[in-house]
Design an enzyme around this catalytic site. Structure first.
Site, PDB file in Angstrom:
ATOM      1  NE  ARG A  16      -3.761   1.987   2.162  1.00 13.60           N
ATOM      2  CZ  ARG A  16      -4.129   2.705   3.778  1.00 13.60           C
ATOM      3  NH1 ARG A  16      -3.706   2.222   5.092  1.00 13.60           N
ATOM      4  NH2 ARG A  16      -4.725   4.012   3.755  1.00 13.60           N
ATOM      5  CG  HIS A  72      -1.174   5.237  -0.405  1.00  7.03           C
ATOM      6  ND1 HIS A  72      -1.959   5.999   0.413  1.00  7.03           N
ATOM      7  CD2 HIS A  72      -2.296   4.061  -1.249  1.00  7.03           C
ATOM      8  CE1 HIS A  72      -3.037   5.981   0.885  1.00  7.03           C
ATOM      9  NE2 HIS A  72      -2.858   4.623  -0.235  1.00  7.03           N
ATOM     10  CG  ASN A 110      -0.707   9.201   2.582  1.00  3.54           C
ATOM     11  OD1 ASN A 110      -1.338   8.602   1.330  1.00  3.54           O
ATOM     12  ND2 ASN A 110      -0.032  10.339   1.515  1.00  3.54           N
ATOM     13  CG  HIS A 144      -7.123  -3.230  -1.853  1.00  4.25           C
ATOM     14  ND1 HIS A 144      -8.245  -2.619  -2.395  1.00  4.25           N
ATOM     15  CD2 HIS A 144      -6.536  -2.829  -1.504  1.00  4.25           C
ATOM     16  CE1 HIS A 144      -8.441  -1.633  -2.063  1.00  4.25           C
ATOM     17  NE2 HIS A 144      -7.296  -1.542  -1.125  1.00  4.25           N
TER      18      HIS A 144
END
Length: 325
Positions: free
Chosen positions: A59, A63, A91, A191
């Protein structure tokens, strides 16, 4: 052709080279030949100690790359004079284990190859190794990124997908970064590991609409279980649930198999099955894990090349959490 003209032609040819053309899989072959071994040893130990490391690092990588490109700007710590990316609202929920894995890797590398390996490359390698460690595909990564010189929270909004986004908005965002709907669907398959905090999906559990308390696309028993798990999320905002309820710590295609059963945790995940533009990809990946792995590898390789910094566009940080002074 005279010398000045030749020089100009050479400079123009350099400027026209794409950044990904300057990256190579053996970039550190001479300057730090053990780079991948060192990072692999660090992240293996980190994953054994903290099993959420793989999902957190994946993740973190996403990001980072979606905001100003893959330049490790997400790792910079804020100062009194600059609110950095990692402190943007979206975040704040990034797991600390991901940050720690990169910091530890950098510390080890600085002992062996000081000032050589960028934090952006460390994040890229660590993500690949952790995906493989939890059952996902292995893929070769291109290296040679420089670390970015800017990290500002103000640059984050509008550049990252939200858990409530419908497919149309998701597709538009991914398209702006150069990804097709199929590539988007493959990347969201990340995910299959990791977790989300209750606040990111609680709207689906309580007062969803005037006609339904719970999101009707959600499996009723699944919704009841989440209601119990998230009952005190306001008092304790750290309460979370696994993105993939069936095999939460294994990188596989179970995430896609969950969606037709109403077991998608985030509204944006479940929407992939509801929308006809993405449903075909969901069905393909659910029935064929090899197809998912192949698509994921191509998509994450493409992601790793988004707006990378090379040459004087960046630096090799001495510490991943702060710019060189």
């Amino acid at each position: 052709m005279d010398v000045p003209s030749l020089l100009l032609l050479f400079l123009l040819s350099l400027s026209s080279l794409s950044a990904d053309g300057m990256l190579t899989s053996n970039y550190y072959q001479k300057s730090c030949p053990r780079v991948e071994e060192i990072i692999r040893n660090v992240v293996i130990q980190k994953q054994i100690t903290n099993p959420t490391t793989a999902g957190g690092t994946l993740r973190l990588f996403f990001h980072d790359c979606f905001v100003q490109g893959c330049d490790a700007s997400i790792l910079i710590t804020s100062t009194p004079f600059n609110k950095a990316e990692r402190d943007a609202d979206i975040n704040l929920s990034l797991p600390g284990d991901g940050f720690d894995a990169i910091v530890r890797s950098k510390m080890e590398l600085e002992l062996t190859c000081p000032g050589v390996v960028s934090c952006a490359d460390i994040l890229t390698i660590a993500t690949r190794d952790l995906v493989r460690l939890v059952g996902g595909p292995y893929y070769t990564v291109k290296l040679g990124r420089k670390d970015g010189l800017i990290s500002q929270a103000s640059r984050v909004p509008g550049n990252l997908p939200l858990p409530t986004m419908p497919v149309t908005e998701l597709a538009s965002l991914f398209s702006s970064k150069g990804f097709s709907i199929g590539e988007m669907t493959a990347l969201v398959g990340a995910h299959t590991i990791g977790f989300s905090h209750c606040k990111e999906f609680v709207k689906r559990l309580y007062n969803f609409s005037h006609g339904s308390t719970v999101d009707p696309s959600m499996n009723p028993q699944y919704a009841q279980g989440l209601q119990k798990a998230c009952a005190n999320y306001i008092k304790n905002p750290t309460i979370s649930a696994f993105n993939d309820i069936m095999t939460p710590n294994k990188f596989d295609n179970e995430f896609y198999q969950n969606l037709p059963k109403g077991l998608g945790l985030l509204a944006s995940d479940q929407a992939l099955y509801s929308d006809p533009r993405t449903r075909g990809f969901v069905r393909l990946f659910a029935s064929n894990q090899t197809a998912f792995f192949d698509a994921f590898v191509k998509a994450i390789d493409k992601l790793s090349m988004v707006e990378v910094k090379v040459g004087r566009q960046g630096e090799i940080r001495r510490r991943c959490d702060e710019f060189n002074s």
